[in-house]
Design a protein around this motif. Structure first.
Motif, mmCIF file in Angstrom:
data_model
loop_
_atom_site.group_PDB
_atom_site.id
_atom_site.type_symbol
_atom_site.label_atom_id
_atom_site.label_comp_id
_atom_site.label_asym_id
_atom_site.label_seq_id
_atom_site.Cartn_x
_atom_site.Cartn_y
_atom_site.Cartn_z
ATOM 1 N N PRO A 71 0.799 -1.230 0.000
ATOM 2 C CA PRO A 71 0.000 0.000 0.000
ATOM 3 C C PRO A 71 0.833 1.283 0.000
ATOM 4 N N ALA A 72 2.161 1.145 -0.257
ATOM 5 C CA ALA A 72 3.030 2.328 -0.195
ATOM 6 C C ALA A 72 2.710 3.333 -1.295
ATOM 7 N N VAL A 73 2.143 2.869 -2.405
ATOM 8 C CA VAL A 73 1.750 3.795 -3.475
ATOM 9 C C VAL A 73 0.259 3.639 -3.742
ATOM 10 N N SER A 74 -0.347 4.713 -4.159
ATOM 11 C CA SER A 74 -1.760 4.684 -4.515
ATOM 12 C C SER A 74 -1.885 4.469 -6.019
ATOM 13 N N PRO A 75 -2.722 3.539 -6.455
ATOM 14 C CA PRO A 75 -2.899 3.349 -7.903
ATOM 15 C C PRO A 75 -3.403 4.610 -8.593
ATOM 16 N N PHE A 76 -4.127 5.461 -7.853
ATOM 17 C CA PHE A 76 -4.619 6.717 -8.445
ATOM 18 C C PHE A 76 -3.456 7.646 -8.795
ATOM 19 N N GLN A 77 -2.447 7.727 -7.886
ATOM 20 C CA GLN A 77 -1.297 8.603 -8.143
ATOM 21 C C GLN A 77 -0.479 8.106 -9.324
ATOM 22 N N VAL A 78 -0.215 6.796 -9.343
ATOM 23 C CA VAL A 78 0.560 6.234 -10.452
ATOM 24 C C VAL A 78 -0.228 6.366 -11.751
ATOM 25 N N HIS A 79 -1.549 6.210 -11.675
ATOM 26 C CA HIS A 79 -2.404 6.349 -12.854
ATOM 27 C C HIS A 79 -2.246 7.744 -13.463
ATOM 28 N N VAL A 112 1.109 -1.984 -19.221
ATOM 29 C CA VAL A 112 0.855 -1.008 -18.156
ATOM 30 C C VAL A 112 -0.618 -1.036 -17.770
ATOM 31 N N GLY A 113 -1.485 -1.085 -18.774
ATOM 32 C CA GLY A 113 -2.922 -1.132 -18.506
ATOM 33 C C GLY A 113 -3.302 -2.329 -17.659
ATOM 34 N N THR A 114 -2.704 -3.478 -17.961
ATOM 35 C CA THR A 114 -2.991 -4.693 -17.194
ATOM 36 C C THR A 114 -2.507 -4.570 -15.764
ATOM 37 N N ALA A 115 -1.305 -3.997 -15.579
ATOM 38 C CA ALA A 115 -0.767 -3.804 -14.221
ATOM 39 C C ALA A 115 -1.643 -2.846 -13.418
ATOM 40 N N LEU A 116 -2.090 -1.771 -14.069
ATOM 41 C CA LEU A 116 -2.961 -0.799 -13.406
ATOM 42 C C LEU A 116 -4.313 -1.436 -13.075
ATOM 43 N N LEU A 117 -4.803 -2.206 -14.005
ATOM 44 C CA LEU A 117 -6.048 -2.947 -13.800
ATOM 45 C C LEU A 117 -5.938 -3.862 -12.578
ATOM 46 N N ASN A 118 -4.823 -4.591 -12.491
ATOM 47 C CA ASN A 118 -4.583 -5.479 -11.350
ATOM 48 C C ASN A 118 -4.542 -4.716 -10.036
ATOM 49 N N ALA A 119 -3.903 -3.536 -10.065
ATOM 50 C CA ALA A 119 -3.789 -2.721 -8.847
ATOM 51 C C ALA A 119 -5.169 -2.301 -8.349
ATOM 52 N N TYR A 120 -6.015 -1.856 -9.258
ATOM 53 C CA TYR A 120 -7.382 -1.474 -8.866
ATOM 54 C C TYR A 120 -8.186 -2.685 -8.387
ATOM 55 N N VAL A 121 -7.988 -3.818 -9.052
ATOM 56 C CA VAL A 121 -8.702 -5.047 -8.668
ATOM 57 C C VAL A 121 -8.343 -5.448 -7.245
ATOM 58 N N LEU A 168 -11.399 -10.674 -15.296
ATOM 59 C CA LEU A 168 -12.188 -11.799 -14.788
ATOM 60 C C LEU A 168 -11.904 -12.038 -13.307
ATOM 61 N N ALA A 169 -10.616 -12.003 -12.951
ATOM 62 C CA ALA A 169 -10.218 -12.225 -11.559
ATOM 63 C C ALA A 169 -10.806 -11.160 -10.645
ATOM 64 N N GLY A 170 -10.927 -9.931 -11.160
ATOM 65 C CA GLY A 170 -11.518 -8.845 -10.372
ATOM 66 C C GLY A 170 -12.968 -9.134 -10.014
ATOM 67 N N TYR A 171 -13.737 -9.571 -11.008
ATOM 68 C CA TYR A 171 -15.139 -9.912 -10.743
ATOM 69 C C TYR A 171 -15.244 -11.115 -9.806
ATOM 70 N N ALA A 172 -14.336 -12.070 -9.972
ATOM 71 C CA ALA A 172 -14.337 -13.244 -9.095
ATOM 72 C C ALA A 172 -14.047 -12.846 -7.656
ATOM 73 N N GLN A 173 -13.128 -11.883 -7.491
ATOM 74 C CA GLN A 173 -12.723 -11.439 -6.156
ATOM 75 C C GLN A 173 -13.885 -10.843 -5.368
#
Length: 873
Positions: A414-422, A436-445, A472-477
């Motif tokens: 949690p040291a960085v916020s996905p919003f700031q990096v976004h 990058v999009g996939t990594a950002l997607l994962n961070a939000y998920v 898909l993993a995000g919806y599963a989560q």
């Protein structure tokens, strides 16, 4: 004697009209420029060497053969600047030009990627009549292709009056250089039709393209052609074959070519080492590297880069240090790739101090790759704050992050916020990059922010299967089965082929309470069709899904068929058996893990202790808790203590349960106190129940279940005034009681029922079935236990209320809507009452049905008048 047109053009180079064959629009333009008398724009300063000067001091007319020879030598030795200076000197003196002279200069222009000077030389070729010369034309093709002027190169080739294999290969290599692989293969096919016999360079180029395109069958056919043409003895061709086979993961074939070679160069050895590394054949890579040294082959920079990468992968610190010493000795430690490789190797071996020393020595050579290596190293070694500091320092020093940098730093939560990096990603225009999009997607998920994840997903230009699987993993989560299924259907409709992680995610989504039982089975079938059902992540997800959806038999079958099992599989099976009341089977699985000397984690012991809890195995549960702490040194979490409190509470050993609570290293959670309160209701311990109720209300004042539990405890013991006080407190705080629902799935549709529900279209049939059942139950000896109706009313009313509990309505509908003998599966959002438990046992016997009921505590499997819980729950 009549001279041929070709000889005339050589003797009289200043002809004013282009030969007939050169009158295409392309050549006409160049010829016009050549005849205009224009000088070479941007001519290089003539600063010939002493050898050049002494040559020009003598009679130039007598030495024009020698200066052409010298020009050729400069080109051969890659002395490009000297070659151009000499050419300019020759031209200023007005000495005659040979085709070989112009060909050499054009090759030099190609090596320097100087298309401007090259075009001027082309004009000189036209002007001096050498544009038809096959060697000059071939050099022109090579020049234009090297400088990305593909169409000009093709026009030169098409206008050639004669061509040879070198001309064809130049064009073919040019297409390959410009990544126009389809044209390479088309041209190679045309060569065969026109009877042009390929040379070693042709084969090498074509094999490289086939490897890049993954066209293995054609590559094997080309290998056959190589053998027919005797090319298997040419080292460069064998190197291309080795590279092709290794890229195609045909390691044995690559090794066969390697073993059959008489002459191996450093490229051969490097290709084998790098290929083994890429194909994760680590021991073979080490062995080949060792043999390379024994054979006396030169260890090049490429060799060191490959083997250092291998050390990083296998965490071979000792060899990494030896290689570091070797590169220092060889004087190539300044090589950027080697330095970065060593940093990565030290980082992966946990030696961040050594990695930092190399990084600090790089000074002005620090680029985004080296910065990213350090950021990644700190993250791998758990220094999240240092990684974030490096990222900030990197941006302050003006080094622009690349896609991999963003992908890495987004894992530093949690040291960085996905919003700031976004925001940073948007500024540097990386938002549409799929990595990058996939990594950002994962961070939000991971943060559970699915709305933002979905927005990022839509923006990704080229969605690969990783991005689809992440969504898909995000919806599963979050348990959104409908969203996960929608994404799966969308990806298949767009022609994207699901991989094992896709199936793992969508199967996990089917474990949600709202998911239909058949959905998981359908995706299991899809995975079988795709031949991915045996992939470890898929089979482990299937074990979890089947056990959570009440089908422990199918879970067990998948578990038995697993060729390889990970900790998730073992834990899923133990927890599944525990939740289904098969304590003995759960403990057998655990004992098998111990026999195989497998690693355990905290979840393993949660499953084991839960199994003991549901079977009343108090001593065994305590024993396994002690084994966890003393033998496996697993620090107990709140969940472990909660299991232990549940173990003693269910057994009525409330004093022991309180002793555990008092000895816990942290304050008891709401789950712990809820367990105690439920046990106090069953065992009618009013004083302790009151304490547990007060603790719970202070922790979760708006949870209706707490008030209901406390109220029911008072009602069960006849403390009606206390019950009224709790109800009043509930009303004052505007806490609404959660309604008791039961669900049943029939023909892929889920139906819900409330107690006394008459909203169903088949309500009359359902209640008619209940009346018939009531008569048959009483005939079988059933007597309603009205103590489970916690209201101050007469027994007849209590019996009527019991007969209309939601689970009984769901079962009655199931009996009406399904064929005789078909199993029924019910889900209830509250605990099944004791009277309903007795009734369902009898129904399973009378109707000869297997009935599975999932309540808030566990699964109950009713069969032939018995329940899997053994009436202990």
């Amino acid at each position: 004697m009549t001279l041929s047109p070709a000889l005339k053009s050589l003797i009289n180079p200043q002809t004013k009209q282009p030969p007939k064959s050169l009158r295409s629009p392309f050549y006409s333009k160049l010829h016009a420029i050549a005849l205009s008398g224009q000088t070479f724009a941007g001519e290089l300063e003539f600063s010939a060497s002493r050898k050049d000067q002494s040559l020009f001091d003598r009679s130039p007319q007598r030495n024009f053969v020698e200066y052409n020879r010298l020009l050729f030598e400069y080109c051969r030795d890659s002395l490009h600047q000297e070659a151009l200076n000499l050419f300019l000197g020759i031209r200023r003196l007005g000495l005659p030009l040979f085709g070989s002279t112009l060909s050499s200069v054009l090759k030099t222009c190609g090596c320097l990627f100087d298309h401007v000077f090259g075009r001027q030389v082309h004009c000189e070729c036209v002007k001096s009549g050498f544009a038809r010369d096959v060697n000059v034309s071939t050099s022109l093709v090579d020049l234009y292709m090297r400088t990305n002027n593909v169409e000009d190169g093709r026009r030169v080739f098409d206008d050639m009056s004669e061509s040879n294999v070198v001309s064809w290969t130049s064009l073919l290599s040019g297409y390959a250089h410009n990544k126009m692989n389809d044209r390479v293969l088309e041209l190679f096919h045309r060569m065969q039709i026109e009877g042009i016999k390929p040379n070693s360079f042709t084969f090498s180029t074509v094999l490289g393209v086939l490897a890049d395109e993954g066209i293995v069958a054609t590559a094997v056919q080309v290998h056959t052609m190589v053998i027919k043409n005797g090319g298997e003895v040419v080292t460069s061709v064998c190197n291309a074959l080795i590279s092709m086979y290794l890229k195609s993961k045909m390691v044995r074939d690559a090794r066969a070519v390697f073993d059959g070679m008489e002459d191996r160069d450093s490229i051969t050895w490097n290709s084998m080492v790098a290929g083994y590394v890429t194909n994760e054949l680590h021991m073979e890579a080490f062995e080949t590297f060792n043999n390379m040294g024994l054979a006396g082959a030169e260890l090049t920079r490429s060799t060191f880069v490959s083997v250092i990468k291998l050390c990083a992968t296998t965490k071979e610190l000792r060899l990494a240090r030896q290689l570091h010493s070797q590169v220092l000795k060889n004087g190539i430690d300044f090589d950027h790739n080697i330095r970065t490789g060593l940093m990565v190797a030290y980082s992966k071996c946990g030696e961040m101090e050594d990695a930092s020393k190399i990084f600090s020595m790089m000074r002005e050579m620090k680029d985004v790759v080296s910065w990213t290596a350090m950021i990644s190293g700190h993250l791998q070694n758990g220094a999240i704050d240092l990684a974030v500091n490096f990222f900030c320092q990197m941006t302050r020093e003006g080094v622009r992050p690349n896609g991999f940098t963003y992908s890495i730093i987004l894992t530093a939560q949690p040291a960085v916020s996905p919003f700031q990096v976004h925001a940073h990603i948007i500024k540097t225009n990386y938002e549409k990059s799929f990595s990058v999009g996939t990594a950002l997607l994962n961070a939000y998920v991971k943060k559970g922010i699915l709305d933002e994840a979905a927005k990022v997903f839509e923006l990704i230009d080229e969605k690969d299967i990783v991005a689809w699987s992440a969504m898909l993993a995000g919806y599963a989560q979050i348990g959104d089965t409908e969203g996960a299924v929608k994404i799966y259907r969308q990806l298949t409709s767009e022609g994207v082929k699901p991989n094992e992680f896709t199936f793992s995610s969508v199967v996990n989504a089917c474990t949600a309470p709202s998911a239909a039982v058949e959905q998981g089975k359908q995706f299991h079938a899809c995975s079988i069709k795709a031949k991915l059902n045996n992939a470890l992540c898929v089979s482990s997800a299937l074990v979890t899904m089947y056990s959570k959806k009440g089908n422990i038999e199918s879970a067990s079958e998948v578990f038995k068929r697993q060729r390889k099992r990970d900790l998730v599989s073992w834990n899923s099976m133990i927890c599944g058996y525990a939740q289904h009341g098969h304590a003995k089977k759960a403990l057998e699985v655990f004992k098998e893990m111990r026999r195989q000397d497998l690693e355990f984690d905290g979840i393993t012991f949660i499953g084991v202790i839960t199994a003991c809890t549901h079977a009343g195995l108090v001593d065994e549960g305590q024993q396994y808790f002690d084994i966890m702490v003393n033998e496996h040194h697993i620090y107990p979490t709140m969940e472990h203590y909660s299991c232990m409190v549940d173990l003693y509470s269910r057994a009525g050993m409330l004093e022991k349960a309180m002793d555990i609570i008092n000895r816990m290293p942290f304050a008891a959670s709401a789950t712990v106190w809820r367990t105690v309160l439920a046990a106090c209701r069953v065992h009618r311990n009013i004083d302790l129940g009151k304490l547990a109720g007060e603790k719970l209300i202070s922790l979760q004042p708006h949870d209706s279940a707490i008030y209901v539990l406390l109220s029911n405890m008072y009602a069960a013991t006849g403390h009606w005034q206390e019950r009224a006080r709790v109800r009043k407190l509930m009303n004052d705080r505007k806490v609404k009681k959660e309604a008791g629902y039961s669900w049943i799935e029939v023909k892929n549709k889920t139906y819900s029922f409330l107690a006394g529900d008459i909203s169903h279209p088949q309500s009359n049939q359902i209640y008619s079935e209940l009346e018939e059942l009531s008569t048959r139950l009483k005939d079988a000896g059933y007597k309603p236990d009205t103590s489970y109706v916690l209201q101050d009313i007469d027994d007849e009313q209590k019996e009527a209320i019991l007969s209309q509990h939601s689970e009984r309505l769901a079962i009655a509908f199931g009996l009406v809507a399904t064929p005789a003998g078909a199993p029924l599966q019910i889900v209830k959002n509250l605990r099944v009452c004791g009277d309903c438990h007795t009734v369902i046992k009898l129904i399973s016997k009378l109707e000869r049905r297997d009935i599975v009921v999932r309540d808030t505590n566990r699964f109950h499997h009713f069969k032939e008048g018995l329940c899997s819980c053994g009436d202990y729950w």
